[in-house]
Design a protein around this motif. Structure first.
Motif, PDB file in Angstrom:
ATOM      1  N   TYR A  65       0.872  -1.175   0.000  1.00  0.00           N
ATOM      2  CA  TYR A  65       0.000   0.000   0.000  1.00  0.00           C
ATOM      3  C   TYR A  65       0.913   1.231   0.000  1.00  0.00           C
ATOM      4  O   TYR A  65       1.658   1.454   0.954  1.00  0.00           O
ATOM      5  N   THR A  66       0.899   2.006  -1.116  1.00  0.00           N
ATOM      6  CA  THR A  66       1.811   3.142  -1.236  1.00  0.00           C
ATOM      7  C   THR A  66       1.064   4.393  -1.670  1.00  0.00           C
ATOM      8  O   THR A  66       0.039   4.322  -2.360  1.00  0.00           O
ATOM      9  N   GLN A  67       1.613   5.532  -1.297  1.00  0.00           N
ATOM     10  CA  GLN A  67       1.056   6.822  -1.689  1.00  0.00           C
ATOM     11  C   GLN A  67       1.836   7.310  -2.907  1.00  0.00           C
ATOM     12  O   GLN A  67       3.047   7.534  -2.841  1.00  0.00           O
ATOM     13  N   ILE A  68       1.151   7.455  -4.033  1.00  0.00           N
ATOM     14  CA  ILE A  68       1.834   7.781  -5.287  1.00  0.00           C
ATOM     15  C   ILE A  68       1.649   9.247  -5.688  1.00  0.00           C
ATOM     16  O   ILE A  68       2.435   9.770  -6.478  1.00  0.00           O
ATOM     17  N   VAL A  69       0.631   9.908  -5.143  1.00  0.00           N
ATOM     18  CA  VAL A  69       0.426  11.343  -5.380  1.00  0.00           C
ATOM     19  C   VAL A  69       0.107  12.000  -4.041  1.00  0.00           C
ATOM     20  O   VAL A  69      -0.785  11.549  -3.317  1.00  0.00           O
ATOM     21  N   ILE A  70       0.844  13.046  -3.731  1.00  0.00           N
ATOM     22  CA  ILE A  70       0.645  13.771  -2.470  1.00  0.00           C
ATOM     23  C   ILE A  70       0.439  15.260  -2.776  1.00  0.00           C
ATOM     24  O   ILE A  70       1.292  15.879  -3.411  1.00  0.00           O
ATOM     25  N   GLY A  71      -0.700  15.799  -2.360  1.00  0.00           N
ATOM     26  CA  GLY A  71      -0.983  17.221  -2.599  1.00  0.00           C
ATOM     27  C   GLY A  71      -0.967  17.573  -4.072  1.00  0.00           C
ATOM     28  O   GLY A  71      -0.527  18.664  -4.456  1.00  0.00           O
ATOM     29  N   GLY A  72      -1.463  16.679  -4.914  1.00  0.00           N
ATOM     30  CA  GLY A  72      -1.528  16.937  -6.351  1.00  0.00           C
ATOM     31  C   GLY A  72      -0.219  16.727  -7.091  1.00  0.00           C
ATOM     32  O   GLY A  72      -0.169  16.926  -8.309  1.00  0.00           O
ATOM     33  N   ARG A  73       0.834  16.337  -6.380  1.00  0.00           N
ATOM     34  CA  ARG A  73       2.144  16.135  -7.007  1.00  0.00           C
ATOM     35  C   ARG A  73       2.557  14.673  -6.919  1.00  0.00           C
ATOM     36  O   ARG A  73       2.320  14.005  -5.907  1.00  0.00           O
ATOM     37  N   ILE A  74       3.196  14.220  -7.967  1.00  0.00           N
ATOM     38  CA  ILE A  74       3.621  12.822  -8.038  1.00  0.00           C
ATOM     39  C   ILE A  74       4.774  12.583  -7.074  1.00  0.00           C
ATOM     40  O   ILE A  74       5.733  13.356  -7.021  1.00  0.00           O
ATOM     41  N   SER A  75       4.664  11.504  -6.326  1.00  0.00           N
ATOM     42  CA  SER A  75       5.706  11.162  -5.378  1.00  0.00           C
ATOM     43  C   SER A  75       6.929  10.621  -6.118  1.00  0.00           C
ATOM     44  O   SER A  75       6.825   9.714  -6.951  1.00  0.00           O
ATOM     45  N   ALA A  76       8.090  11.191  -5.811  1.00  0.00           N
ATOM     46  CA  ALA A  76       9.341  10.751  -6.453  1.00  0.00           C
ATOM     47  C   ALA A  76       9.724   9.344  -6.016  1.00  0.00           C
ATOM     48  O   ALA A  76      10.514   8.672  -6.691  1.00  0.00           O
ATOM     49  N   ASN A  77       9.181   8.875  -4.899  1.00  0.00           N
ATOM     50  CA  ASN A  77       9.507   7.542  -4.392  1.00  0.00           C
ATOM     51  C   ASN A  77       8.717   6.432  -5.089  1.00  0.00           C
ATOM     52  O   ASN A  77       9.005   5.254  -4.897  1.00  0.00           O
ATOM     53  N   SER A  78       7.743   6.814  -5.900  1.00  0.00           N
ATOM     54  CA  SER A  78       6.919   5.817  -6.573  1.00  0.00           C
ATOM     55  C   SER A  78       7.644   5.262  -7.793  1.00  0.00           C
ATOM     56  O   SER A  78       8.265   6.002  -8.554  1.00  0.00           O
ATOM     57  N   ASP A  79       7.563   3.945  -7.978  1.00  0.00           N
ATOM     58  CA  ASP A  79       8.181   3.332  -9.154  1.00  0.00           C
ATOM     59  C   ASP A  79       7.416   3.648 -10.434  1.00  0.00           C
ATOM     60  O   ASP A  79       7.850   3.322 -11.533  1.00  0.00           O
ATOM     61  N   LYS A  80       6.264   4.313 -10.309  1.00  0.00           N
ATOM     62  CA  LYS A  80       5.464   4.697 -11.458  1.00  0.00           C
ATOM     63  C   LYS A  80       5.654   6.174 -11.834  1.00  0.00           C
ATOM     64  O   LYS A  80       5.006   6.670 -12.747  1.00  0.00           O
ATOM     65  N   SER A  81       6.523   6.859 -11.130  1.00  0.00           N
ATOM     66  CA  SER A  81       6.624   8.313 -11.273  1.00  0.00           C
ATOM     67  C   SER A  81       6.931   8.753 -12.706  1.00  0.00           C
ATOM     68  O   SER A  81       6.411   9.764 -13.177  1.00  0.00           O
ATOM     69  N   THR A  82       7.769   8.012 -13.428  1.00  0.00           N
ATOM     70  CA  THR A  82       8.132   8.402 -14.788  1.00  0.00           C
ATOM     71  C   THR A  82       7.053   8.074 -15.802  1.00  0.00           C
ATOM     72  O   THR A  82       7.113   8.529 -16.944  1.00  0.00           O
ATOM     73  N   ARG A  83       6.052   7.285 -15.392  1.00  0.00           N
ATOM     74  CA  ARG A  83       4.985   6.881 -16.313  1.00  0.00           C
ATOM     75  C   ARG A  83       3.636   7.436 -15.898  1.00  0.00           C
ATOM     76  O   ARG A  83       2.603   6.960 -16.354  1.00  0.00           O
ATOM     77  N   MET A  84       3.643   8.434 -15.057  1.00  0.00           N
ATOM     78  CA  MET A  84       2.409   8.895 -14.446  1.00  0.00           C
ATOM     79  C   MET A  84       2.312  10.417 -14.518  1.00  0.00           C
ATOM     80  O   MET A  84       3.311  11.133 -14.441  1.00  0.00           O
TER      81      MET A  84
END
Length: 291
Positions: A65-84
């Motif tokens: 269970y991970t947080q991929i968007v915080i405050g409308g911004r993509i989380s840099a820690n997400s492995d999906k960040s470059t595709r999202m």
């Protein structure tokens, strides 16, 4: 700590499933193909202030269970960040989808759930050898729907979709003896087909059928015969080449026969002349010695 960790996971999973089952007005089921793209909508927003929006992702396969968007911004820690990316209405767009992207996405505002989006991904795999792709061979195609809970796992709450094999235009394959379905369920269906000559370059389609009003998602496979041997009637060029000697004019036939004979005769006399010269030279040398 380990004893507390598993109960927390089960509690989290239960809460997510219950939310998807009982809060149907906030539940959205979306489907796509591996390698494709998808838009995950955040619905029921009164004012699209994305700075107040967060997205979380739950994977049943990896139990994470991970947080991929915080405050409308993509989380840099997400492995999906470059595709999202986040759209202007706070929806989430994903591209280059992989099987690990299948799961439950939750759009939240001030930590309150707005929309639950369940993403399932379709994949077709050929299990046949290349040498089997010819008339009389068996074509084995596996179609799996990577569901938001687990790949190929069909629970009671996943009855909103099903799979079937169809022709290129979407017509379900007829019930014939050469078509056999193995492990047929709504998330995993394998087709075994006895190939015919007319199946060369034919498209076989696995498609998702849903109970909701959404576009049909499908994945095609083309059965190209790499070792296909066409008949003589189907290859006029080869047939003409084989009949060519019979259709040649008489003059050309005479030339083709006479030319090799001439070469043989000239070669014979040349060899004979060369063979005699050394003997004559040797005899002359001996006469000079005796004189």
């Amino acid at each position: 700590m380990k004893g507390m960790k598993n109960p927390m996971r089960h509690l989290l999973l239960t809460s997510l499933l219950l939310t998807g089952v009982w809060c149907e007005k906030d539940a959205v089921f979306v489907y796509s193909r591996l390698g494709g793209g998808i838009l995950l909508p955040c619905t029921n927003l009164v004012s699209p202030d994305c700075s107040l929006i967060s997205w979380t992702f739950y994977s049943g396969r990896q139990i994470s269970y991970t947080q991929i968007v915080i405050g409308g911004r993509i989380s840099a820690n997400s492995d999906k960040s470059t595709r999202m990316s986040v759209t202007s209405d706070c929806s989430l767009r994903l591209h280059d989808l992989s099987s690990d992207d299948a799961g439950s996405y939750v759009c939240q505002k001030h930590e309150n759930t707005i929309t639950n989006v369940y993403l399932s991904l379709l994949a077709v795999t050929a299990l046949s050898k290349i040498t089997d792709l010819q008339p009389g061979g068996n074509l084995i195609l596996s179609c799996i729907l990577f569901t938001y809970y687990d790949a190929g796992s069909c629970k009671s709450y996943s009855n909103v979709f099903s799979l079937n094999w169809a022709t290129e235009d979407g017509t379900v394959l007829p019930k014939e003896s050469r078509y056999e379905l193995i492990g047929n369920n709504c998330c995993n269906i394998t087709l075994v087909t006895k190939l015919r000559r007319e199946d060369n370059n034919r498209k076989w389609r696995c498609q998702v059928n849903t109970t909701e009003e959404s576009r049909t998602v499908f994945q095609d496979f083309t059965s190209a015969f790499l070792f296909h041997n066409p008949s003589t009637a189907q290859n006029p060029i080869l047939s003409s080449a084989m009949d060519c000697p019979v259709q040649l004019p008489i003059s050309r036939i005479v030339l083709c026969v006479a030319l090799p004979v001439l070469v043989i005769i000239v070669g014979f006399f040349t060899w004979r002349g060369d063979h005699k010269r050394p003997k004559t030279s040797a005899a002359g040398f001996e006469l000079q010695e005796f004189s």
